[in-house]
Design a protein around this motif. Structure first.
Motif, short mmCIF file in Angstrom:
data_model
loop_
_atom_site.label_atom_id
_atom_site.label_comp_id
_atom_site.label_asym_id
_atom_site.label_seq_id
_atom_site.Cartn_x
_atom_site.Cartn_y
_atom_site.Cartn_z
N THR A 139 0.84 -1.20 0.00
CA THR A 139 0.00 0.00 0.00
C THR A 139 0.87 1.25 0.00
OG1 THR A 139 -1.75 -1.14 1.21
CG2 THR A 139 -1.79 1.26 1.25
N GLN A 140 1.91 1.27 0.84
CA GLN A 140 2.79 2.43 0.88
C GLN A 140 3.49 2.66 -0.45
OE1 GLN A 140 5.05 1.13 4.35
NE2 GLN A 140 4.36 2.93 5.47
N LEU A 141 3.85 1.59 -1.11
CA LEU A 141 4.57 1.72 -2.37
C LEU A 141 3.70 2.26 -3.50
CD1 LEU A 141 6.68 -1.57 -2.35
CD2 LEU A 141 7.51 0.76 -2.04
N HIS A 142 2.39 2.05 -3.39
CA HIS A 142 1.51 2.45 -4.47
C HIS A 142 0.70 3.71 -4.17
CE1 HIS A 142 2.30 -1.81 -5.60
NE2 HIS A 142 2.28 -1.30 -6.80
N ASP A 143 0.71 4.19 -2.92
CA ASP A 143 0.01 5.43 -2.59
C ASP A 143 0.87 6.63 -2.97
OD1 ASP A 143 -2.17 4.14 -1.64
OD2 ASP A 143 -1.74 4.45 0.48
N ASN A 144 0.38 7.42 -3.94
CA ASN A 144 1.10 8.61 -4.38
C ASN A 144 2.59 8.36 -4.60
OD1 ASN A 144 -1.21 10.21 -4.27
ND2 ASN A 144 -0.92 10.69 -2.11
N PRO A 145 2.94 7.48 -5.52
CA PRO A 145 4.35 7.13 -5.71
C PRO A 145 5.22 8.30 -6.14
CG PRO A 145 3.01 6.30 -7.53
CD PRO A 145 2.05 6.79 -6.49
N ASN A 146 4.61 9.36 -6.70
CA ASN A 146 5.40 10.49 -7.16
C ASN A 146 5.54 11.58 -6.11
OD1 ASN A 146 5.72 9.42 -9.80
ND2 ASN A 146 3.63 10.02 -10.29
N THR A 147 4.95 11.38 -4.94
CA THR A 147 5.04 12.38 -3.89
C THR A 147 6.40 12.30 -3.20
OG1 THR A 147 2.66 12.21 -3.52
CG2 THR A 147 3.96 13.24 -1.78
N ASP A 326 23.02 8.91 8.74
CA ASP A 326 23.44 7.52 8.90
C ASP A 326 22.20 6.63 8.91
OD1 ASP A 326 24.54 5.08 9.45
OD2 ASP A 326 25.37 5.63 11.41
N THR A 327 21.97 5.93 7.82
CA THR A 327 20.80 5.05 7.69
C THR A 327 21.22 3.58 7.66
OG1 THR A 327 20.87 5.17 5.27
CG2 THR A 327 19.53 6.82 6.40
N SER A 328 22.42 3.29 8.10
CA SER A 328 22.95 1.93 7.97
C SER A 328 22.16 0.90 8.77
CB SER A 328 24.42 1.90 8.39
OG SER A 328 24.58 2.37 9.72
N ALA A 329 21.47 1.33 9.84
CA ALA A 329 20.73 0.38 10.68
C ALA A 329 19.26 0.25 10.26
CB ALA A 329 20.81 0.81 12.14
N TRP A 330 18.82 0.99 9.25
CA TRP A 330 17.43 0.93 8.82
C TRP A 330 17.15 -0.40 8.11
CZ3 TRP A 330 15.26 6.09 6.47
CH2 TRP A 330 15.55 7.15 7.33
N ASN A 331 15.90 -0.79 8.08
CA ASN A 331 15.50 -1.97 7.31
C ASN A 331 15.80 -1.73 5.83
OD1 ASN A 331 13.90 -3.92 5.82
ND2 ASN A 331 12.71 -4.25 7.68
N PRO A 332 16.54 -2.62 5.18
CA PRO A 332 16.90 -2.41 3.76
C PRO A 332 15.69 -2.30 2.84
CG PRO A 332 18.23 -4.14 4.72
CD PRO A 332 17.16 -3.84 5.73
N LYS A 333 14.53 -2.80 3.30
CA LYS A 333 13.31 -2.72 2.49
C LYS A 333 12.41 -1.57 2.91
CE LYS A 333 13.19 -7.63 1.29
NZ LYS A 333 12.38 -8.89 1.30
N HIS A 334 12.96 -0.63 3.69
CA HIS A 334 12.17 0.52 4.12
C HIS A 334 11.72 1.31 2.91
CE1 HIS A 334 11.30 4.52 5.82
NE2 HIS A 334 10.93 3.83 6.88
N LEU A 335 10.59 2.01 3.08
CA LEU A 335 9.99 2.78 1.99
C LEU A 335 10.99 3.75 1.36
CD1 LEU A 335 7.40 3.64 0.44
CD2 LEU A 335 7.01 5.30 2.27
#
Length: 364
Positions: A139-147, A326-335
């Motif tokens: 849902t997140q990937l498809h809601d307003n993808p150009n925003t 520093d985003t090294s600890a974020w989930n690699p599949k984060h939005l």
């Protein structure tokens, strides 16, 4: 449902007699942060009951429950409890033109004037994109993808353009509870049945799913280098933020002239907050819940900006933006990574904040 009525029902369900004038979050803010103006995002969440100088009272006795708004004139809000349940009414000049709330065996029904349609104010359930533990949902990937919710810091400069949408904030219909009351309520996954029962919410409803997701996010561990906290009151938010940054702070939020449709906005000015090199902040994101709850996290390697924008239709906006270096600890599949096509820990990732989120930074 108007949040003032929700608050009244909460008090009634607790069987407590309160004088709101003695439980003012505004007064707590002024005592702890006398040199810090309150941002609009927080001011909007202060219930009319808790504004200094007003003295709404709720009394519980043998004759039922009586609520007086303290206005001293007829035609104000009235709450009465009898054998038929709870009835709340805000009269207007025309018969049938007010808002009525009835609580009985059938649950809660809200009617506004002659239309007679139930009013539901809620938020589509789902995990916040500002919680960096989670992978993006379809849902997140498809809601307003150009925003341009997420963007690269190198693209933030005068005359740069972003496609943005500033809708009316549905979650702002809730308000802060005083800390004394908020801390008396259950707030954990183990107490979920009691929470749903307290607010007369069906376990299979969309509201129940939102509550469940909010509590899950609050109980989940944070990422490495992040101190997280869910604030269920303004007082607890202030205490957490000042424990990390001290009491000499700047607190700001996104402010927009009016609700806007999706359109291009141009950066006309930007200011880094603070101007020093501390590079740490507390960012608090509003979650979906029957009263105001914020997911706050303290992060280092963070730069905060106040960005002045002008929309294609002339709408002016002062927008809070946060850049994580520093985003090294974020989930690699984060939005953010999926939208920007970058990998964790490679480049600073930034995002704009909605109107009901708050940024805290040290002044020095």
């Amino acid at each position: 449902m108007d949040s003032r009525f929700s608050l009244i029902f909460l008090l009634l369900s607790l069987g407590i007699a309160f004088s709101y004038a003695h439980l003012s979050p505004q007064q707590y803010w002024d005592s702890v942060l006398p040199n810090t103006p309150m941002p609009k995002a927080i001011d909007n969440l202060l219930s009319f009951d808790f504004v200094e100088g007003k003295s709404t009272s709720v009394n519980v006795g043998k004759g039922g429950v009586h609520v007086n708004s303290g206005k001293g004139k007829p035609g104000g809000t009235s709450v009465n409890v009898g054998k038929g349940g709870v009835n709340v009414r805000t009269p207007k000049a025309k018969p049938g033109g007010g808002t009525s709330v009835n609580v009985g065996k059938g649950g809660v029904n809200v009617h506004t004037g002659h239309k007679g349609k139930p009013v539901y104010v809620g938020v589509k359930p789902g995990y916040s994109p500002f919680n960096y533990v989670y992978a993006a949902t379809e849902t997140q990937l498809h809601d307003n993808p150009n925003t341009a919710l997420f963007f690269l810091e190198k693209n933030l400069h005068p005359n740069s353009k972003f496609t943005l949408h500033f809708p009316k904030q549905t979650t702002s219909s809730t308000h802060f509870l005083p800390r004394q009351l908020a801390e008396s309520l259950p707030f954990s996954s183990r107490k979920l049945p009691q929470i749903l029962d307290r607010f007369s919410i069906l376990p299979t409803s969309i509201e129940a799913e939102s509550i469940r997701n909010t509590i899950d996010q609050c109980e989940a561990p944070g990422i490495v280098g992040e101190d997280k906290f869910c604030a269920t009151s303004l007082e607890s938010m202030a205490d957490f933020s000042t424990s990390k940054l001290g009491k000499e702070v700047t607190v700001f939020s996104t402010e927009v002239e009016k609700d806007t449709d999706l359109q291009a906005f141009t950066v006309v000015n930007l200011a880094k907050k603070p101007s020093s090199t501390t590079n740490s902040a507390v960012v608090c994101h509003k979650l979906s819940y029957p009263y105001a709850v914020f997911y706050c996290h303290f992060t280092q390697y963070t730069r905060a900006y106040k960005v002045s924008l002008v929309g294609a239709d002339g709408t002016k906006a002062d927008v809070a933006a946060v850049c994580h270096t520093d985003t090294s600890a974020w989930n690699p599949k984060h939005l953010a990574f999926q939208v920007l096509k970058v990998k964790p820990g490679t480049v600073p990732v930034c995002h704009f904040l909605p109107q009901d989120h708050v940024v805290w930074v040290s002044k020095y």
